[in-house]
Each structure stands twice: as C-alpha cells, then as structure tokens.
Motif scaffolding. Structure first.
Motif, short mmCIF file in Angstrom:
data_model
loop_
_atom_site.label_atom_id
_atom_site.label_comp_id
_atom_site.label_asym_id
_atom_site.label_seq_id
_atom_site.Cartn_x
_atom_site.Cartn_y
_atom_site.Cartn_z
N ARG A 1 -8.77 -24.96 -43.44
CA ARG A 1 -10.05 -24.71 -42.78
C ARG A 1 -10.76 -25.96 -42.28
O ARG A 1 -11.40 -25.94 -41.24
CB ARG A 1 -11.00 -23.99 -43.74
CG ARG A 1 -10.68 -22.55 -43.83
CD ARG A 1 -11.38 -21.82 -44.93
NE ARG A 1 -10.54 -20.67 -45.23
CZ ARG A 1 -10.49 -19.59 -44.46
NH1 ARG A 1 -11.25 -19.51 -43.39
NH2 ARG A 1 -9.68 -18.61 -44.76
N GLU A 2 -10.67 -27.05 -43.04
CA GLU A 2 -11.38 -28.26 -42.61
C GLU A 2 -10.83 -28.73 -41.26
O GLU A 2 -11.58 -29.12 -40.38
CB GLU A 2 -11.25 -29.38 -43.65
CG GLU A 2 -12.10 -29.16 -44.91
CD GLU A 2 -13.57 -28.91 -44.60
OE1 GLU A 2 -14.14 -29.65 -43.77
OE2 GLU A 2 -14.15 -27.96 -45.15
N ALA A 3 -9.49 -28.67 -41.13
CA ALA A 3 -8.87 -29.08 -39.87
C ALA A 3 -9.31 -28.15 -38.73
O ALA A 3 -9.61 -28.60 -37.63
CB ALA A 3 -7.35 -29.06 -40.02
N LEU A 4 -9.38 -26.87 -39.03
CA LEU A 4 -9.78 -25.91 -37.99
C LEU A 4 -11.24 -26.13 -37.58
O LEU A 4 -11.58 -26.08 -36.40
CB LEU A 4 -9.58 -24.48 -38.51
CG LEU A 4 -9.94 -23.36 -37.53
CD1 LEU A 4 -9.19 -23.50 -36.21
CD2 LEU A 4 -9.65 -21.99 -38.15
N LYS B 1 0.20 -20.99 -36.34
CA LYS B 1 0.86 -21.30 -37.63
C LYS B 1 0.46 -22.69 -38.12
O LYS B 1 0.24 -22.92 -39.30
CB LYS B 1 2.38 -21.24 -37.48
CG LYS B 1 2.94 -19.86 -37.72
CD LYS B 1 4.41 -19.93 -38.14
CE LYS B 1 4.95 -18.52 -38.38
NZ LYS B 1 5.80 -18.04 -37.28
N LYS B 2 0.41 -23.64 -37.17
CA LYS B 2 0.06 -25.01 -37.54
C LYS B 2 -1.33 -25.05 -38.21
O LYS B 2 -1.50 -25.66 -39.26
CB LYS B 2 0.08 -25.88 -36.28
CG LYS B 2 -0.35 -27.30 -36.50
CD LYS B 2 -0.11 -28.12 -35.23
CE LYS B 2 -0.81 -29.44 -35.25
NZ LYS B 2 -2.14 -29.61 -34.99
N ALA C 1 -13.10 -16.46 -42.95
CA ALA C 1 -12.44 -15.40 -42.17
C ALA C 1 -10.93 -15.67 -42.14
O ALA C 1 -10.49 -16.79 -42.37
CB ALA C 1 -12.99 -15.41 -40.75
N ASN C 2 -10.16 -14.64 -41.84
CA ASN C 2 -8.72 -14.78 -41.71
C ASN C 2 -8.40 -15.64 -40.48
O ASN C 2 -8.78 -15.30 -39.36
CB ASN C 2 -8.10 -13.39 -41.59
CG ASN C 2 -6.60 -13.44 -41.45
OD1 ASN C 2 -6.08 -14.02 -40.49
ND2 ASN C 2 -5.91 -12.85 -42.39
N VAL C 3 -7.71 -16.76 -40.72
CA VAL C 3 -7.48 -17.74 -39.65
C VAL C 3 -6.65 -17.14 -38.51
O VAL C 3 -6.94 -17.36 -37.33
CB VAL C 3 -6.81 -19.01 -40.23
CG1 VAL C 3 -6.35 -19.93 -39.12
CG2 VAL C 3 -7.77 -19.74 -41.16
N ARG C 4 -5.64 -16.36 -38.85
CA ARG C 4 -4.77 -15.80 -37.82
C ARG C 4 -5.52 -14.82 -36.91
O ARG C 4 -5.43 -14.90 -35.68
CB ARG C 4 -3.56 -15.11 -38.49
CG ARG C 4 -2.67 -14.31 -37.53
CD ARG C 4 -1.27 -14.16 -38.05
NE ARG C 4 -0.58 -15.44 -38.07
CZ ARG C 4 0.21 -15.89 -37.08
NH1 ARG C 4 0.41 -15.17 -36.00
NH2 ARG C 4 0.78 -17.05 -37.17
#
Ligand SMILES: [Zn+2]
Length: 381
Positions: A290-293, A283-284, A358-361
């Motif tokens: 996306r940039e953080a991921l 969730k975070k 892409a879907n992050v979850r």
C-alpha cells in the motif's frame, strides 16, 4: 546538536529573532509560520538554545558554554516541548501512545532536524489515528512553567502544530497568553495558521519563515550526503524549497525515478487497454504494498498538476526533472481542462480507498477503466 549552525543560510531570520532578544523587544508569544518539514521547527528549537546560551556569538549560540552543552539534547529544565498526540480513543493506553509519539519525534529529530509531523506519524504507524494537543497537555505545560525556576533565563514553551489544538485547549492556552508568567516565552510553530483561533492569533507576534533557496538545499545535500553537484541541483529544484522533501527524494531516489516509468506505463496501458499487460502492472503493485501504491497515486496527482501548468504555458512553474518535463510535454493533451477535475477526484478517491485497505486489484482495475474513458478526451494541441 546546535541547531542554528545546522540550518543552512536564513541569516536574516536568525538575526531577526536574536535581535528581538538583544534589543529587549521579545514578545511573550511568537508564531513562526512555515511549511512542515522546513526550517520553522529547528529554528524555534535553535532559538531556545540561543536564549539559554551564556555567551552567544553574535546571533549564534556559542556551543561551548555549560548551557549550550546541556541544551544540545533538547531535554532541559527551561524547555517545554508540546506536540500533538493520539487521543484516548485509540487502542493503546494514553501514556503508551504519548511515549510513542514523543520518543519517535526525538529519535527522528536527531537524525534529521527537518522532519515533518507526517514523518512522526509514519514512524509510529499512526497515520489513520486522530492526533491532537489536548486540554490536559496545555494544563500540564502551564503547571510545568510555574514550577520550574531557571534563574535569569527564559522558561520557553514550544508548541508544534498548534493548529491541531481543539477549541477547549486553545482557550486554555489563550488564558495563559493573556496573562503570561514572568520570564516565559511561547513559541508556536505552525504550517496552517489559518486554522488557529483568531483570539490566539491576536495574542502572538507572527513571523513567516522563508523557504530555502535552491542553492541552500543544493549545498546542504552535497555537504550532508556527499552527492555530486548535478544530482543535488536536480533534487533541490524539484523539492521546491522544502528541505525535508529533498531529503526524502534523495533517500528514495531510485524509487522516485522509477515512479515516472510506472506512470508512463500506466498511461500507455490505460490508453491502449492491453488486458494482459494491465494484469502484470497490477500484480507489481499488489506485491509492493500500500505505501508504494500511495506514493504512485500522489505522484500521478503531481503529473496531472504539471500537465495543467503546461496547458497554461507555465512550464517554468513545473518543479520536475528534465525527464519528467520531456514526458509531460508529450502527455499533457491527455490531461486537460475538461478531464483534470475528474482525474483529480478519481486519484484522490483511490488514495483514500488505499488508506482504508480497499482491495488493490479491484481498485486498480477500476482506475484503468476510468482512465481509459478519461484519456479519450484528449485535446488537440
Ligand atoms: Zn553557549
């Protein structure tokens, strides 16, 4: 700005370049090789200022003469700067994109002369577009240097990232390098010279710009950003001689240190597989974007790399903070010779999927599952 004065140390390099000129050994084309975001580009542009200065002070431009005053903003009759721009296939019209990239460059460069080409792309949100130096760019430059008279001064062309020049453009440039106009100098600034045509390489004099020392970067951070010695030293150490990386870490210091905690938590959850907490963790990143991921995934790849170094007892090669080193000393059995190739592939794929929206979850759920399997291949040390 007087660039050579702003570049810490590298006195030997400045001396080498200015002596080429003083001793009349200046070739028609010079290739400065150096990591993106380090000294090569500001050195090249600073060299242009030096060559136009009326009263150079040893191997520094004086900063006072008419030429020095005029060359400070880098727009100057004898200066021609080329950088990769977006190809015409992108959405906007060509001229609009051209201005975007060039003006983003000048804006960023004024704040920080150690920018990387990636910084420019991020600024114009063009990371997924194809950028290149086109035949037209080269033709334009050739035309410009044949028309601009600069008295007894050099007409200087600086080409940043010539490796992003397709063969057609490179061949066009090659013709000019074979028969350069009088009083012209080509400065090519490349981080990947192995991607240049061999025929281009054979026409240029190469010079590898050294990385900065830890002390150079430490001093630079202290004077430019007014931070304390310990913090500056730590950042200089982990940035591995790249001043741009050091500035980025400093500007995002809290985020950088938070990444270790995120990774620790990720690894713990992937090993224990606690669904409720995994859900919280995901969730975070869903909310952070996306940039953080992408930063997290890149950071994870660094951690795996350090784990491998630890396996091979190459601790002194680990460019990490003390906290990171302490963690790696405990974590490394989980990322070992057997599973590291798979971890690399997995995190690289996740990075590319993140770039492609892409879907992050779904992506992160899959990442936890796969890591759960891979971390089970822990080795006993
Ligand atoms: Zn001057």
């Amino acid at each position: 700005m007087m660039l050579w004065q702003q570049i810490p140390d590298l006195e030997d390099t400045k001396k080498y370049l200015s002596e080429l000129y003083i001793q009349k050994r200046l070739p028609h084309a010079l290739l400065l090789i150096g990591e993106d975001g380090n000294a090569a580009l500001p050195l090249a542009l600073g060299f242009m200022q030096y060559l136009h200065c009326d009263h150079p002070n040893g191997f520094y431009p004086c900063g006072e003469c008419r030429s020095c005053k005029q060359t400070q903003n880098l727009f100057y009759p004898g200066f021609h700067f080329v950088l990769p721009k977006f190809s015409t296939s992108s959405q906007k019209s060509e001229s609009e994109d051209d201005t975007d990239v060039a003006s983003a460059f000048y804006r960023l460069f004024k704040e920080n002369p150690f920018i990387s080409y990636d910084d420019v792309l991020k600024e114009v949100k063009g990371k997924n577009k194809q950028a290149l130096i086109s035949v037209k760019d080269i033709e334009q430059i050739i035309q410009n240097i044949s028309y601009s008279a600069v008295g007894d001064k050099y007409n200087i062309v600086c080409i940043w990232k010539p490796e992003m020049m397709p063969a057609a453009a490179a061949n066009k440039l090659l013709k000019t390098l074979e028969e350069p106009p009088p009083q012209s100098l080509f400065l090519l600034v490349s981080s990947h010279p192995e991607e240049l045509l061999a025929t281009i390489i054979s026409r240029v004099q190469q010079y590898r710009v050294p990385a900065f020392s830890e002390k150079d970067i430490t001093d630079y951070l202290i004077t430019q950003f007014n931070i304390n010695q310990d913090k500056a030293q730590e950042i200089a150490f982990i940035s591995n001689g790249n001043i741009n990386k050091a500035i980025h870490i400093l500007n995002n210091y809290e985020e950088y240190t938070a990444l270790l905690n995120d990774f620790k938590e990720f690894a713990r959850l992937a090993i224990k597989f606690e669904m409720a907490s995994i859900d919280q963790w995901i969730k975070k990143y869903e909310s952070e974007g996306r940039e953080a991921l992408k930063r997290f995934l890149e950071y994870s790849l660094d951690i795996f790399h350090y784990s491998l170094l630890q396996h091979f007892h190459l601790q002194d090669k680990i460019k990490a903070t003390q906290q990171e080193k302490d963690f790696i000393a405990k974590f490394y059995p989980y990322a070992n010779e057997d599973n590291i190739p798979k971890l690399y592939e997995l995190f690289n794929d996740a990075y590319h999927h993140t770039v492609r929206n892409a879907n992050v979850r779904i992506l992160l759920t899959d990442l936890f599952l796969r890591c759960n399997e891979l971390f089970k291949k822990k080795v006993n040390v």
